[in-house]
Write an enzyme that holds these catalytic residues in place. Structure first.
Site, PDB file in Angstrom:
ATOM      1  N   TRP A 156     -21.490 -64.142 -23.528  1.00  0.00           N
ATOM      2  CA  TRP A 156     -20.798 -63.350 -22.503  1.00  0.00           C
ATOM      3  C   TRP A 156     -21.910 -62.835 -21.609  1.00  0.00           C
ATOM      4  O   TRP A 156     -22.713 -62.021 -22.045  1.00  0.00           O
ATOM      5  CB  TRP A 156     -20.062 -62.198 -23.187  1.00  0.00           C
ATOM      6  CG  TRP A 156     -18.940 -61.603 -22.429  1.00  0.00           C
ATOM      7  CD1 TRP A 156     -17.832 -62.241 -21.952  1.00  0.00           C
ATOM      8  CD2 TRP A 156     -18.763 -60.212 -22.104  1.00  0.00           C
ATOM      9  NE1 TRP A 156     -16.985 -61.340 -21.354  1.00  0.00           N
ATOM     10  CE2 TRP A 156     -17.529 -60.095 -21.431  1.00  0.00           C
ATOM     11  CE3 TRP A 156     -19.519 -59.063 -22.314  1.00  0.00           C
ATOM     12  CZ2 TRP A 156     -17.045 -58.883 -20.969  1.00  0.00           C
ATOM     13  CZ3 TRP A 156     -19.036 -57.858 -21.856  1.00  0.00           C
ATOM     14  CH2 TRP A 156     -17.809 -57.770 -21.182  1.00  0.00           C
TER      15      TRP A 156
ATOM     16  N   ASN B 220     -27.288 -61.673 -29.757  1.00  0.00           N
ATOM     17  CA  ASN B 220     -26.338 -60.734 -29.151  1.00  0.00           C
ATOM     18  C   ASN B 220     -27.087 -59.435 -28.904  1.00  0.00           C
ATOM     19  O   ASN B 220     -27.897 -59.039 -29.742  1.00  0.00           O
ATOM     20  CB  ASN B 220     -25.184 -60.419 -30.105  1.00  0.00           C
ATOM     21  CG  ASN B 220     -24.302 -61.609 -30.366  1.00  0.00           C
ATOM     22  OD1 ASN B 220     -24.420 -62.628 -29.700  1.00  0.00           O
ATOM     23  ND2 ASN B 220     -23.414 -61.483 -31.339  1.00  0.00           N
TER      24      ASN B 220
ATOM     25  N   GLU C  11      -2.274 -43.686 -23.998  1.00  0.00           N
ATOM     26  CA  GLU C  11      -2.444 -44.991 -24.620  1.00  0.00           C
ATOM     27  C   GLU C  11      -1.520 -46.027 -23.959  1.00  0.00           C
ATOM     28  O   GLU C  11      -1.904 -47.180 -23.752  1.00  0.00           O
ATOM     29  CB  GLU C  11      -2.169 -44.879 -26.130  1.00  0.00           C
ATOM     30  CG  GLU C  11      -2.081 -46.188 -26.885  1.00  0.00           C
ATOM     31  CD  GLU C  11      -3.353 -47.055 -26.828  1.00  0.00           C
ATOM     32  OE1 GLU C  11      -4.377 -46.601 -26.308  1.00  0.00           O
ATOM     33  OE2 GLU C  11      -3.290 -48.201 -27.294  1.00  0.00           O
TER      34      GLU C  11
ATOM     35  N   GLU D  36      -4.836 -52.559 -19.084  1.00  0.00           N
ATOM     36  CA  GLU D  36      -5.758 -53.477 -19.744  1.00  0.00           C
ATOM     37  C   GLU D  36      -5.215 -54.908 -19.788  1.00  0.00           C
ATOM     38  O   GLU D  36      -5.950 -55.856 -19.505  1.00  0.00           O
ATOM     39  CB  GLU D  36      -5.944 -52.895 -21.138  1.00  0.00           C
ATOM     40  CG  GLU D  36      -6.669 -53.613 -22.133  1.00  0.00           C
ATOM     41  CD  GLU D  36      -6.837 -52.763 -23.399  1.00  0.00           C
ATOM     42  OE1 GLU D  36      -7.874 -52.906 -23.999  1.00  0.00           O
ATOM     43  OE2 GLU D  36      -5.931 -51.993 -23.785  1.00  0.00           O
TER      44      GLU D  36
HETATM   45  C1  F6R Z   1      -8.022 -50.875 -26.050  1.00  0.00           C
HETATM   46  C2  F6R Z   1      -9.146 -51.209 -26.873  1.00  0.00           C
HETATM   47  C3  F6R Z   1     -10.424 -50.463 -26.680  1.00  0.00           C
HETATM   48  C4  F6R Z   1     -10.979 -50.075 -28.058  1.00  0.00           C
HETATM   49  C5  F6R Z   1     -12.349 -49.419 -27.912  1.00  0.00           C
HETATM   50  C6  F6R Z   1     -12.907 -48.978 -29.251  1.00  0.00           C
HETATM   51  O1  F6R Z   1      -6.905 -51.628 -26.355  1.00  0.00           O
HETATM   52  O2  F6R Z   1      -9.050 -52.065 -27.701  1.00  0.00           O
HETATM   53  O3  F6R Z   1     -10.258 -49.353 -25.879  1.00  0.00           O
HETATM   54  O4  F6R Z   1     -10.065 -49.215 -28.670  1.00  0.00           O
HETATM   55  O5  F6R Z   1     -13.252 -50.303 -27.311  1.00  0.00           O
HETATM   56  O6  F6R Z   1     -13.020 -50.040 -30.134  1.00  0.00           O
HETATM   57  P1  F6R Z   1     -13.162 -49.807 -31.682  1.00  0.00           P
HETATM   58  O7  F6R Z   1     -11.904 -49.215 -32.180  1.00  0.00           O
HETATM   59  O8  F6R Z   1     -13.442 -51.149 -32.260  1.00  0.00           O
HETATM   60  O9  F6R Z   1     -14.313 -48.851 -31.874  1.00  0.00           O
END
Ligand code: F6R
Length: 631
Positions: free
Chosen positions: A93, A119, A506, A513
């Site tokens: 990416w 990465n 949310e 998103e």
């Molecule tokens: C929204 C989404 C992101 C994650 C955020 C945190 O749908 O998926 O906002 O919630 O990047 O990710 P985690 O929970 O993996 O720390």
């Protein structure tokens, strides 16, 4: 986000690497590549080109294929004669340099002997590149990773050809974050991997070993995994592995078992992972609750918190930290804790917290929330709290992940792997996990047994109630229909009060998103302090309106919106007068404290159907990655 896979064993590495890369596609990427070491005794590509018999002395060269585009495009470029039992692969990416064949990983040294996939971000890449250039290195890409390939190559001579030592010395010179795998054509019996801020997991097979940045790439082959810690390296051979720190101290690692099913990585009967994961929520919530409700004492049984009742009572405040949807789930969690235990609780984005030199208090309990357990900002916040002597619990989905390991205790969600970039089942399971924590804290404080029983019953009812919402949608297609109509607008407003406010946030996050429709969330109470100016026929509002003590206030807000000719879609428990909401989606009633969990489900469906209606890349929305393991 970039992905790494590595294989070493008796089979040909190339098909296994390609399969592993396919499993990582969900993370989002723009190019892909693999490098395979020719088996010992075979001719390398360079030797094969040379004169007959010359291969005995000619340097061995790795077989490398890489391309801008999809893993399927890469697979087409890999010839059948791509033999070799050790290899590394990568999905990239773009960060340093545009997506292109040249910038795709693996990157090699000049001789094509050393290959690196990486990465993360090497912050001192420019400085190292200049130095290596002076020493004669030629660079073919704009990436920071290529620097590492040349650096390892340069260090090999100083390390008497010892690959692990050369990698270790190289990483000591690097500033930045990495998950990295290194392959040497001259030593095809080993792969060296290392982690600093970007995950690396080893997979233990039968006389074969795997490594990856994500368990998803491994589960088809093995369930036995070992998570590397930051600053840790491993030398991986077909018959085992050895781990050590960057200053060459040996470390001892215990494998853990991954309980994720291979089927979790397929869409099954659904068109998209997002739909599948929304529909998996009843089962996910059942697993989050499983074995954790203590009916006898009307509380939650949460041994993993590592807090005895006296300690649980001693905290004066709770601070919840997470990013994005994890933060919004944490907001609902903080509300639940404050409501049930009357201990002040507040949520803050971990990404902000870590940068503001936060005051860490001994009598505050910190709770970090993360689906992946690898979000760099959240991990950094946890490390900052721990460095200052604070106590942190984790509410995490991925077993053995960095955040889970860094915390002093916590709760696994057991929601199963979440593949779609947009979080749904992990969000819901996180709020359920917080309800358990809140119940537990409530019962060591002043929550009555009767209220405890009420919450226990409410929690047990959740899976069936979520099922009802999903079944109703399957039968009627109501939300899919509404989504088509609402997605037609340039933007949408989401409002809610108190318990409904994080649900609205949310809901807006999910919509923007996956559908790219602009969505803004406001507390319903704040509308009249500014954003009401936006309301009109062109900006519809989604209002989260439970039948709680704030119902009347919320209905007044709806009246204010309708008076400005704003269209209203209300999600709640009872349909109001049609004058207040043109459209209503109803959900079953639970206990008021738990209602937000159910009110969020229709908003997930709304976002999903809006994205489908607009023809978006539902599971891999543009510009987003599943786990953000960089700063
Ligand atoms: C929204 C989404 C992101 C994650 C955020 C945190 O749908 O998926 O906002 O919630 O990047 O990710 P985690 O929970 O993996 O720390």
């Amino acid at each position: 986000m970039c992905g790494i896979v590595a294989y070493i064993g008796p089979r040909d590495a190339a098909p296994i690497l390609l399969e592993g890369l396919q499993r990582l596609e969900y993370r989002g990427y723009d190019s892909a590549g693999i490098a395979v070491a020719p088996p010992a005794g075979a001719k390398g590509a360079k030797a094969a080109k040379g004169a007959r018999g010359a291969h005995q002395d000619a340097p061995r060269e790795l077989r490398v294929r890489k391309t801008k585009g999809r893993v399927a495009d890469l697979a087409e470029t890999v010839p059948a004669r791509f033999k070799g039992g050790a290899g590394i692969g990568h999905t990239r990416w773009a960060t340093h340099g545009e997506p292109s064949d040249a910038n795709a990983h693996p990157h090699t040294d000049r001789a094509g002997r050393i290959a690196v996939v990486h990465n993360g971000i090497l912050e001192n890449a420019d400085e190292l590149r200049a130095r290596l250039r002076d020493e004669g290195a030629e660079f073919l890409s704009e990436t920071d990773t290529e620097v590492l390939a040349h650096l390892v190559s340069a260090q090999l001579a100083e390390a008497d050809g010892d690959l692990e030592e050369a990698v270790r010395r190289s990483l000591q010179q690097v500033v930045g974050t990495y998950g990295v795998a290194v392959l040497d054509a001259e030593q095809p019996d080993r792969i060296v991997v290392a982690r600093n801020g970007s995950p690396i997991v080893l997979g233990i097979g039968e006389k074969e070993m795997f490594a990856a940045s994500d368990v998803a790439a491994l589960v088809r082959y093995t369930r036995q995994v070992v998570h590397l810690d930051d600053g840790e390296l491993a030398v991986v051979r077909a018959d085992g592995f050895r781990t050590f720190t960057e200053d060459a101290r040996a470390t001892a690692k215990q494998p853990s078992t991954v309980d994720w099913e291979v089927g979790s990585f397929d869409t099954g009967e659904y068109e998209h992972f997002l739909a599948k994961e929304i529909h998996e929520q009843p089962a996910a919530v059942e697993r989050t609750l499983s074995g954790r409700i203590d009916d006898r004492f009307a509380t939650a049984h949460l041994g993993g918190l590592n807090l005895d009742p006296r300690e649980a009572r001693a905290f004066r405040r709770v601070k919840v930290l997470g990013c994005g949807s994890a933060y919004y789930a944490g907001e609902l969690g903080a509300q639940l804790i404050e409501e049930l235990s009357r201990v002040p609780a507040h949520a803050e984005p971990a990404s902000e917290f870590r940068y503001r030199n936060p005051v860490i208090e001994a009598d505050t309990l910190y709770i970090a929330v993360s689906q992946s357990g690898e979000t760099y900002d959240t991990l950094a916040a946890v490390q900052e709290i721990k460095r200052k002597g604070g106590r942190v619990l984790g509410v995490v989905n991925t077993v053995g992940s960095a955040i889970a390991r860094e915390c002093d205790g916590g709760l696994y969600l057991h929601a199963g792997p979440e593949i779609s970039v947009a979080s749904t089942k992990a969000f819901t399971s996180t709020v359920v996990a917080f309800a358990l924590i809140a119940l537990h804290f409530g019962r060591v404080h002043d929550l009555s047994p009767a209220d405890g029983r009420r919450i226990c019953a409410g929690l047990k009812a959740l899976p069936d109630q979520i099922r009802q919402i999903l079944d109703h949608e399957k039968k009627t297609g109501q939300i899919a229909e509404l989504a088509k109509r609402y997605a037609d607008h340039p933007g949408m407003m989401f409002v809610g009060r108190v318990r409904g406010w994080p649900v609205a946030r949310e809901g807006a996050q999910k919509l923007k998103e996956v559908s790219y429709v602009h969505a803004e969330a406001y507390p319903a109470s704040e509308l009249k302090h500014g954003p009401l100016a936006l309301i009109g026929p062109e900006l519809p509002t989604v209002a989260v309106v439970p039948d709680d003590e704030l119902l009347e206030k919320n209905l007044t807000t709806l009246g204010e919106i309708r008076a400005r000719r704003g269209r209203v879609l209300m999600v709640g428990h009872t349909a109001p007068d049609v004058k207040l909401a043109e459209d209503t989606v109803l959900v079953p009633r639970n206990e008021p404290e738990l209602d937000p969990i159910l009110l969020g489900i229709p908003l997930q469906l709304l976002a999903y159907h809006a994205a489908v209606a607009l023809g978006r890349d539902v599971d891999k929305p543009r510009n987003l990655a599943k786990s953000v393991t960089v700063e």
